[in-house]
Motif scaffolding. Sequence first.
Motif, PDB file in Angstrom:
ATOM      1  N   HIS A 186       6.879  -2.067 -12.841  1.00  0.00           N
ATOM      2  CA  HIS A 186       5.244  -2.058 -11.612  1.00  0.00           C
ATOM      3  C   HIS A 186       4.634  -0.563 -11.560  1.00  0.00           C
ATOM      4  CE1 HIS A 186       4.533  -6.263 -11.292  1.00  0.00           C
ATOM      5  NE2 HIS A 186       5.991  -6.045 -11.543  1.00  0.00           N
ATOM      6  N   GLY A 187       4.584   0.512 -11.910  1.00  0.00           N
ATOM      7  CA  GLY A 187       4.172   1.355 -12.126  1.00  0.00           C
ATOM      8  C   GLY A 187       4.308   2.121 -10.574  1.00  0.00           C
ATOM      9  N   VAL A 188       5.839   1.464  -9.714  1.00  0.00           N
ATOM     10  CA  VAL A 188       5.178   1.857  -8.098  1.00  0.00           C
ATOM     11  C   VAL A 188       7.085   2.560  -7.795  1.00  0.00           C
ATOM     12  CG1 VAL A 188       5.339   1.008  -5.973  1.00  0.00           C
ATOM     13  CG2 VAL A 188       3.529  -0.484  -7.869  1.00  0.00           C
ATOM     14  N   PRO A 189       6.378   3.666  -6.654  1.00  0.00           N
ATOM     15  CA  PRO A 189       7.557   4.526  -6.287  1.00  0.00           C
ATOM     16  C   PRO A 189       8.080   3.522  -5.701  1.00  0.00           C
ATOM     17  CG  PRO A 189       5.771   5.196  -5.491  1.00  0.00           C
ATOM     18  CD  PRO A 189       5.313   4.201  -6.171  1.00  0.00           C
ATOM     19  N   VAL A 190       9.866   4.402  -5.355  1.00  0.00           N
ATOM     20  CA  VAL A 190      10.451   3.494  -4.775  1.00  0.00           C
ATOM     21  C   VAL A 190      11.212   3.727  -3.144  1.00  0.00           C
ATOM     22  CG1 VAL A 190      12.324   3.348  -6.156  1.00  0.00           C
ATOM     23  CG2 VAL A 190      12.632   1.451  -4.612  1.00  0.00           C
ATOM     24  N   LEU A 191      11.838   3.614  -2.633  1.00  0.00           N
ATOM     25  CA  LEU A 191      12.128   4.120  -1.256  1.00  0.00           C
ATOM     26  C   LEU A 191      13.914   4.007  -1.811  1.00  0.00           C
ATOM     27  CD1 LEU A 191      10.876   5.542   1.851  1.00  0.00           C
ATOM     28  CD2 LEU A 191      11.959   7.225  -0.012  1.00  0.00           C
ATOM     29  N   GLU A 192      14.802   4.521  -0.536  1.00  0.00           N
ATOM     30  CA  GLU A 192      15.641   3.966  -0.224  1.00  0.00           C
ATOM     31  C   GLU A 192      16.647   3.828   1.010  1.00  0.00           C
ATOM     32  OE1 GLU A 192      19.577   2.608  -3.527  1.00  0.00           O
ATOM     33  OE2 GLU A 192      20.138   0.507  -1.356  1.00  0.00           O
ATOM     34  N   ALA A 220      15.177   3.088  13.031  1.00  0.00           N
ATOM     35  CA  ALA A 220      14.859   4.242  11.722  1.00  0.00           C
ATOM     36  C   ALA A 220      13.409   3.466  11.735  1.00  0.00           C
ATOM     37  CB  ALA A 220      15.815   3.959  10.536  1.00  0.00           C
ATOM     38  N   PHE A 221      13.489   1.955  11.569  1.00  0.00           N
ATOM     39  CA  PHE A 221      11.713   1.598  11.207  1.00  0.00           C
ATOM     40  C   PHE A 221      10.571   2.400  12.295  1.00  0.00           C
ATOM     41  CE2 PHE A 221      14.023   0.439   7.169  1.00  0.00           C
ATOM     42  CZ  PHE A 221      12.519   0.123   6.344  1.00  0.00           C
ATOM     43  N   GLY A 222      10.904   2.304  13.441  1.00  0.00           N
ATOM     44  CA  GLY A 222      10.622   2.624  14.340  1.00  0.00           C
ATOM     45  C   GLY A 222       9.734   4.315  14.465  1.00  0.00           C
ATOM     46  N   LYS A 223      10.707   4.967  14.164  1.00  0.00           N
ATOM     47  CA  LYS A 223      10.548   6.366  13.497  1.00  0.00           C
ATOM     48  C   LYS A 223       9.359   6.302  12.051  1.00  0.00           C
ATOM     49  CE  LYS A 223      14.531   7.725  16.617  1.00  0.00           C
ATOM     50  NZ  LYS A 223      15.660   8.161  15.716  1.00  0.00           N
ATOM     51  N   LEU A 224       9.445   5.414  11.502  1.00  0.00           N
ATOM     52  CA  LEU A 224       8.898   5.610  10.057  1.00  0.00           C
ATOM     53  C   LEU A 224       8.052   4.945   9.653  1.00  0.00           C
ATOM     54  CD1 LEU A 224      11.760   4.591   7.477  1.00  0.00           C
ATOM     55  CD2 LEU A 224      10.682   6.642   7.500  1.00  0.00           C
ATOM     56  N   ALA A 225       7.253   4.195  10.618  1.00  0.00           N
ATOM     57  CA  ALA A 225       6.093   3.393  10.262  1.00  0.00           C
ATOM     58  C   ALA A 225       4.650   4.961   9.746  1.00  0.00           C
ATOM     59  CB  ALA A 225       5.520   2.827  11.465  1.00  0.00           C
ATOM     60  N   PRO A 226       4.365   5.194  10.623  1.00  0.00           N
ATOM     61  CA  PRO A 226       3.846   6.561  10.066  1.00  0.00           C
ATOM     62  C   PRO A 226       4.038   7.146   8.923  1.00  0.00           C
ATOM     63  CG  PRO A 226       4.323   6.786  12.657  1.00  0.00           C
ATOM     64  CD  PRO A 226       4.775   5.911  12.051  1.00  0.00           C
ATOM     65  N   VAL A 227       5.045   7.654   8.485  1.00  0.00           N
ATOM     66  CA  VAL A 227       5.426   8.630   7.776  1.00  0.00           C
ATOM     67  C   VAL A 227       5.130   7.713   6.264  1.00  0.00           C
ATOM     68  CG1 VAL A 227       7.518   8.762   6.322  1.00  0.00           C
ATOM     69  CG2 VAL A 227       7.095   9.323   8.595  1.00  0.00           C
ATOM     70  N   LEU A 228       5.329   6.005   6.631  1.00  0.00           N
ATOM     71  CA  LEU A 228       5.343   5.211   5.576  1.00  0.00           C
ATOM     72  C   LEU A 228       3.458   5.020   4.917  1.00  0.00           C
ATOM     73  CD1 LEU A 228       8.296   3.067   5.400  1.00  0.00           C
ATOM     74  CD2 LEU A 228       8.281   5.152   4.311  1.00  0.00           C
ATOM     75  N   THR A 229       3.124   4.631   5.859  1.00  0.00           N
ATOM     76  CA  THR A 229       1.647   4.377   5.910  1.00  0.00           C
ATOM     77  C   THR A 229       1.280   5.179   5.694  1.00  0.00           C
ATOM     78  OG1 THR A 229       0.992   4.076   8.121  1.00  0.00           O
ATOM     79  CG2 THR A 229       1.985   2.073   7.264  1.00  0.00           C
ATOM     80  N   SER A 230       1.401   7.025   6.432  1.00  0.00           N
ATOM     81  CA  SER A 230       0.205   7.931   5.753  1.00  0.00           C
ATOM     82  C   SER A 230       1.012   8.619   4.223  1.00  0.00           C
ATOM     83  CB  SER A 230       0.231   8.867   6.665  1.00  0.00           C
ATOM     84  OG  SER A 230       1.314   9.334   7.679  1.00  0.00           O
ATOM     85  N   TRP A 231       1.758   7.951   3.822  1.00  0.00           N
ATOM     86  CA  TRP A 231       2.169   9.009   2.546  1.00  0.00           C
ATOM     87  C   TRP A 231       1.273   8.741   1.178  1.00  0.00           C
ATOM     88  CZ3 TRP A 231       4.623   7.093  -2.237  1.00  0.00           C
ATOM     89  CH2 TRP A 231       4.452   7.654  -3.094  1.00  0.00           C
ATOM     90  N   ASN A 232       1.051   9.809   0.657  1.00  0.00           N
ATOM     91  CA  ASN A 232      -0.263   9.618  -0.518  1.00  0.00           C
ATOM     92  C   ASN A 232       1.079   9.941  -1.600  1.00  0.00           C
ATOM     93  OD1 ASN A 232      -2.039   9.922  -2.281  1.00  0.00           O
ATOM     94  ND2 ASN A 232      -3.181  11.281  -1.113  1.00  0.00           N
ATOM     95  N   PRO A 233       0.356   8.593  -2.385  1.00  0.00           N
ATOM     96  CA  PRO A 233       1.781   8.893  -4.208  1.00  0.00           C
ATOM     97  C   PRO A 233       1.584   9.484  -4.852  1.00  0.00           C
ATOM     98  CG  PRO A 233       0.486   6.384  -3.405  1.00  0.00           C
ATOM     99  CD  PRO A 233      -0.178   7.405  -2.325  1.00  0.00           C
ATOM    100  N   HIS A 234      -0.421  10.605  -4.078  1.00  0.00           N
ATOM    101  CA  HIS A 234      -0.650  11.665  -4.977  1.00  0.00           C
ATOM    102  C   HIS A 234       0.674  12.910  -4.661  1.00  0.00           C
ATOM    103  CE1 HIS A 234      -3.168   9.216  -6.890  1.00  0.00           C
ATOM    104  NE2 HIS A 234      -3.897   9.243  -5.687  1.00  0.00           N
TER     105      HIS A 234
END
Length: 236
Positions: A186-192, A220-234
């Motif tokens: 789908h052309g979407v970046p991935v994390l694991e 971990a997800f408690g600390k990750l929320a701002p990182v993931l939602t503010s990440w710019n795919p560009h």
Amino acid sequence: MRVLVATAVPAERDAVARAFPGPVREVPRPSVTLHRLPGGACDLLAAGVGPALAAASTAAALTAAALDAAPYGLVVSAGIGGGFAPAAPVGSLVVADEITAADLGAETADGFLPVTDLGFGTVTHRPPAELVRAVADATGARPGTVLTGSTVTGTAERAALLRARHPRALAEAMEGFGVAEAAAAHGVPVLELRAVSNPVGPRDRAAWRIGDALTALTDAFGKLAPVLTSWNPHDR
Ligand SMILES: O=C(O)c1cccc(C(=O)CC[C@H]2O[C@@H](n3cnc4c(=O)[nH]cnc43)[C@H](O)[C@@H]2O)c1
């Protein structure tokens, strides 16, 4: 940006959900049920155990979102996993800078050949490096290769063989490569992201620290929320 988090089992999905306050809404889609976090920016999916079911479920969720004109900008494969000693002890976190299929290929008299050596497909997906760094900084997760296999390693010999083949491997799980294949289609970046519940090696299921690993996943997800939602795919 909308994020899809794919776990294997409901207990892992619910551990991720516990990091976010407020009610989760069930959203049925063809062949999958999403758990939508408050605000709607993040959907959780218990995608099933193993790379094939995880790929099929993730692809179904990605297709449904695209048809709803609300596509995801990032897919995260998350859950518990086995850790290679001594680098990834039980209770630690690992973020994949490479998501590698450990058993996709052919055995030959001269050893294992990855499917790419046979002229097919891919065996490794690479998450965006900046995002991996940001996740490592925010959570303390160690960056390294996370292997995907259809069989949980159960002997010291197999663990040593995997480390010899993949010297950068920190963890092993069963879904990351399948989730990554669906995301790539789908052309979407991935994390694991994996919380280590057990050492990779001789099978001792009674010794798996599943509760501790699920707690580490929630933290971990408690600390990750701002990182993931503010990440710019560009940035990738
Ligand atoms: O029994 C439970 O309460 C429970 C709660 C959460 C998860 C489970 C699982 O059994 C999840 C299976 C899942 O875990 C990954 N995993 C964990 N350790 C390893 C390993 O050493 N090698 C490969 N995979 C591992 C894997 O991704 C499975 O899908 C049970």
